[in-house]
Motif scaffolding. Structure first.
Motif, PDB file in Angstrom:
ATOM      1  N   GLU A 273       0.423  -0.885  -0.112  1.00 51.07           N
ATOM      2  CA  GLU A 273      -0.058   0.088   0.255  1.00 51.07           C
ATOM      3  C   GLU A 273       1.410   1.557  -0.091  1.00 51.07           C
ATOM      4  N   LEU A 274       0.404   2.259  -1.160  1.00 48.10           N
ATOM      5  CA  LEU A 274       1.442   3.582  -1.083  1.00 48.10           C
ATOM      6  C   LEU A 274       0.298   4.505  -0.060  1.00 48.10           C
ATOM      7  N   ASP A 275       0.889   5.147   0.236  1.00 49.59           N
ATOM      8  CA  ASP A 275       0.099   6.550   1.284  1.00 49.59           C
ATOM      9  C   ASP A 275       0.004   7.582   0.418  1.00 49.59           C
ATOM     10  N   TYR A 276      -0.836   8.855   0.244  1.00 47.40           N
ATOM     11  CA  TYR A 276      -0.450  10.158  -0.882  1.00 47.40           C
ATOM     12  C   TYR A 276      -0.452  10.895   0.505  1.00 47.40           C
ATOM     13  N   VAL A 277       0.789  12.776   0.307  1.00 49.91           N
ATOM     14  CA  VAL A 277       0.819  13.584   0.804  1.00 49.91           C
ATOM     15  C   VAL A 277       0.173  14.836   0.091  1.00 49.91           C
ATOM     16  N   VAL A 278      -0.258  15.426   0.888  1.00 46.18           N
ATOM     17  CA  VAL A 278      -0.360  17.002   0.108  1.00 46.18           C
ATOM     18  C   VAL A 278       0.393  17.708  -0.252  1.00 46.18           C
ATOM     19  N   CYS A 279       0.775  18.299  -1.112  1.00 51.08           N
ATOM     20  CA  CYS A 279       2.170  19.270  -1.077  1.00 51.08           C
ATOM     21  C   CYS A 279       2.746  20.303  -2.363  1.00 51.08           C
ATOM     22  N   ALA A 280       2.601  20.568  -2.884  1.00 49.13           N
ATOM     23  CA  ALA A 280       3.523  22.239  -3.199  1.00 49.13           C
ATOM     24  C   ALA A 280       4.706  22.491  -3.107  1.00 49.13           C
ATOM     25  N   ALA A 281       5.143  23.150  -4.681  1.00 49.70           N
ATOM     26  CA  ALA A 281       6.838  24.039  -4.152  1.00 49.70           C
ATOM     27  C   ALA A 281       7.043  25.296  -3.610  1.00 49.70           C
ATOM     28  N   PRO A 282       7.171  25.382  -2.902  1.00 53.65           N
ATOM     29  CA  PRO A 282       8.032  26.911  -2.111  1.00 53.65           C
ATOM     30  C   PRO A 282       7.427  28.013  -3.045  1.00 53.65           C
ATOM     31  N   SER A 283       7.950  28.033  -4.693  1.00 54.24           N
ATOM     32  CA  SER A 283       8.341  29.210  -5.558  1.00 54.24           C
ATOM     33  C   SER A 283       6.342  29.082  -5.737  1.00 54.24           C
ATOM     34  N   TYR A 284       5.458  28.546  -5.870  1.00 54.96           N
ATOM     35  CA  TYR A 284       3.816  28.308  -6.074  1.00 54.96           C
ATOM     36  C   TYR A 284       3.625  29.069  -4.805  1.00 54.96           C
ATOM     37  N   LEU A 285       3.862  28.467  -2.865  1.00 55.10           N
ATOM     38  CA  LEU A 285       2.382  29.351  -1.945  1.00 55.10           C
ATOM     39  C   LEU A 285       3.625  30.478  -1.993  1.00 55.10           C
ATOM     40  N   ASP A 286       4.683  30.901  -2.393  1.00 55.51           N
ATOM     41  CA  ASP A 286       5.548  32.141  -2.612  1.00 55.51           C
ATOM     42  C   ASP A 286       4.405  33.150  -2.642  1.00 55.51           C
ATOM     43  N   GLY A 287       3.889  33.918  -1.541  1.00 59.59           N
ATOM     44  CA  GLY A 287       2.748  35.391  -1.564  1.00 59.59           C
ATOM     45  C   GLY A 287       1.106  34.268  -2.141  1.00 59.59           C
ATOM     46  N   ARG A 288       1.059  33.003  -1.239  1.00 62.97           N
ATOM     47  CA  ARG A 288       0.110  32.541  -1.136  1.00 62.97           C
ATOM     48  C   ARG A 288      -0.265  32.306  -0.161  1.00 62.97           C
ATOM     49  N   GLU A 289      -1.287  32.099   0.461  1.00 65.46           N
ATOM     50  CA  GLU A 289      -1.737  31.507   2.224  1.00 65.46           C
ATOM     51  C   GLU A 289      -1.784  30.199   1.849  1.00 65.46           C
ATOM     52  N   ALA A 290      -1.123  29.102   2.617  1.00 68.18           N
ATOM     53  CA  ALA A 290      -1.253  27.706   2.465  1.00 68.18           C
ATOM     54  C   ALA A 290      -2.278  27.234   2.896  1.00 68.18           C
ATOM     55  N   PRO A 291      -3.059  26.143   2.254  1.00 68.31           N
ATOM     56  CA  PRO A 291      -4.204  25.580   3.017  1.00 68.31           C
ATOM     57  C   PRO A 291      -3.952  24.901   3.892  1.00 68.31           C
ATOM     58  N   ARG A 292      -5.469  25.183   4.997  1.00 68.48           N
ATOM     59  CA  ARG A 292      -5.492  24.863   6.402  1.00 68.48           C
ATOM     60  C   ARG A 292      -6.314  23.564   6.165  1.00 68.48           C
ATOM     61  N   HIS A 293      -7.749  23.561   5.490  1.00 65.37           N
ATOM     62  CA  HIS A 293      -8.596  22.756   5.261  1.00 65.37           C
ATOM     63  C   HIS A 293      -8.885  22.126   3.811  1.00 65.37           C
ATOM     64  N   PRO A 294      -8.898  20.704   3.708  1.00 64.77           N
ATOM     65  CA  PRO A 294      -9.578  20.686   2.364  1.00 64.77           C
ATOM     66  C   PRO A 294     -10.083  21.505   1.288  1.00 64.77           C
ATOM     67  N   ASP A 295     -11.065  22.415   2.217  1.00 66.02           N
ATOM     68  CA  ASP A 295     -12.255  23.115   0.932  1.00 66.02           C
ATOM     69  C   ASP A 295     -11.213  24.697   0.682  1.00 66.02           C
ATOM     70  N   ASP A 296     -10.415  24.463   1.605  1.00 61.38           N
ATOM     71  CA  ASP A 296      -9.349  25.704   0.618  1.00 61.38           C
ATOM     72  C   ASP A 296      -8.384  25.549  -0.205  1.00 61.38           C
ATOM     73  N   VAL A 297      -8.306  24.069  -0.579  1.00 62.37           N
ATOM     74  CA  VAL A 297      -7.455  23.982  -2.064  1.00 62.37           C
ATOM     75  C   VAL A 297      -8.582  24.462  -3.056  1.00 62.37           C
ATOM     76  N   ALA A 298      -9.624  24.835  -2.447  1.00 65.51           N
ATOM     77  CA  ALA A 298     -10.676  24.339  -4.100  1.00 65.51           C
ATOM     78  C   ALA A 298      -9.995  26.451  -4.489  1.00 65.51           C
ATOM     79  N   GLY A 299      -9.567  27.068  -3.962  1.00 62.27           N
ATOM     80  CA  GLY A 299      -9.182  28.054  -4.558  1.00 62.27           C
ATOM     81  C   GLY A 299      -8.082  28.441  -4.171  1.00 62.27           C
ATOM     82  N   HIS A 300      -6.976  27.500  -5.125  1.00 65.40           N
ATOM     83  CA  HIS A 300      -6.282  27.308  -5.248  1.00 65.40           C
ATOM     84  C   HIS A 300      -5.739  26.382  -6.562  1.00 65.40           C
ATOM     85  N   GLN A 301      -4.167  26.841  -7.997  1.00 65.92           N
ATOM     86  CA  GLN A 301      -4.223  26.274  -9.095  1.00 65.92           C
ATOM     87  C   GLN A 301      -3.967  24.631  -8.303  1.00 65.92           C
TER      88      GLN A 301
END
Length: 326
Positions: free
Chosen positions: A160-188
């Motif tokens: 079994e392989l597990d998943y993680v949610v992640c992004a590059a620092p260059s994408y997060l620069d100037g953006r607020e990281a999601p604190r809840h899954p619903d926040d992901v809808a506001g991101h690319q």
């Protein structure tokens, strides 16, 4: 006509590319080799090869017949090997299909070990994330992930392989990281889409008894697993990646983990094969080797021993149009 000898001769001609080379390798007169192929064509009622003065080329029918002939001869070799008691030294061709990222990050780096253990097995490795037809394409086994359902195919559980949610620092620069899954809808979102239907796979989240599903509408979607990781590393958005892939990038800071408390269900990998193939010594040898290889990547294994808790020889059934694993 000795049909079996004619088939073996046709295969030799097809692989050698000429009657003369095939005749030399079989220690037979060229005229005998040519006549056996002609007799086989007459028996089948179709032309298998196009002849020129220097070489031969297979017709469309010849290509199809060649593939079937290889499988037939391999099965005959297996039968002979079983009777002769040579199952401990498997040899011949083995066709294995596997998803891109699993091939490049797990299987191929370890293949030298397999080759040392089984030097007489000729491995044909099909690498892609597409769905495969094992029977129709003459594939001995595939390594794929996802849910299983009833059918005539069999499978051996690998890990079994597990998943993680992640992004590059260059994408997060100037953006607020999601604190809840619903926040992901506001991101690319870097997502995965089905090559068959063109539909994106949703992002799934779980925490305790809570279950959430986010269907991205923006960002980029790919249908190949290595490209998915590359897109994340390139700062194209947020995505869910296999833990064994992403964690190495957490250490050097090229990816950042988010929402660590929200994990989708693990991705179960199986080695899938037609029910009549497991008596094949080559497949059996590869399966036992693959079980040990993928055990090291099992998300359930105990940290103190490194031994997976339930790598079992599960014979389960799955559909013929088994979807590709990511």
């Amino acid at each position: 006509m000795d049909q079996l000898l004619a088939i073996r001769t046709f295969v030799r001609v097809a692989e050698a590319g000429s009657f003369a080379k095939a005749a030399d390798s079989m220690n037979l007169p060229r005229s005998s080799v040519s006549k056996m192929v002609q007799d086989l064509e007459a028996h089948l009622g179709t032309k298998l090869v196009e002849r020129t003065t220097r070489s031969v080329a297979m017709t469309k029918e010849g290509i199809a017949y060649h593939e079937r002939a290889l499988r037939l001869l391999a099965d005959l070799d297996d039968m002979d090997g079983t009777v002769k008691g040579s199952r401990s030294t498997p040899k011949g061709r083995l066709r294995v299909d596997i998803g891109s990222v699993l091939a490049n990050r797990i299987l191929i780096p370890a293949l030298d070990d397999f080759r040392r253990g089984y030097p007489d097995i000729e491995l044909l490795l099909g690498v892609s994330d597409r769905a495969t037809d094992l029977i129709g394409e003459g594939i001995d086994c595939v390594i794929r992930g996802g849910a299983l359902a009833d059918s005539s195919l069999k499978a051996r559980r690998l890990c079994e392989l597990d998943y993680v949610v992640c992004a590059a620092p260059s994408y997060l620069d100037g953006r607020e990281a999601p604190r809840h899954p619903d926040d992901v809808a506001g991101h690319q979102v870097v997502s995965y889409f089905s090559a068959t239907s063109g539909k994106r796979f949703p992002l799934r989240f779980a925490r305790g008894a809570e279950r959430l599903e986010i269907s991205p509408s923006g960002g980029i979607a790919v249908n190949e697993s290595t490209a998915h990781l590359t897109a994340l590393l390139s700062g194209l958005g947020i995505g869910q990646s296999f833990g064994f892939l992403a964690r190495q990038h957490f250490g050097d800071g090229t990816l950042v983990e988010m929402l660590p408390d929200w994990k989708p269900e693990n991705h179960v990998l199986h080695l899938v094969y037609p029910p009549d193939r497991f008596e094949n010594p080559r497949l059996r040898a590869f399966t036992e080797w693959a079980v040990q290889l993928f055990a090291a990547f099992d998300a359930r294994r105990q940290d103190d021993s490194g031994v997976p808790s339930s790598i079992l020889m599960d014979n389960v059934s799955i559909p013929g149009n088994f979807s590709p694993g990511r």
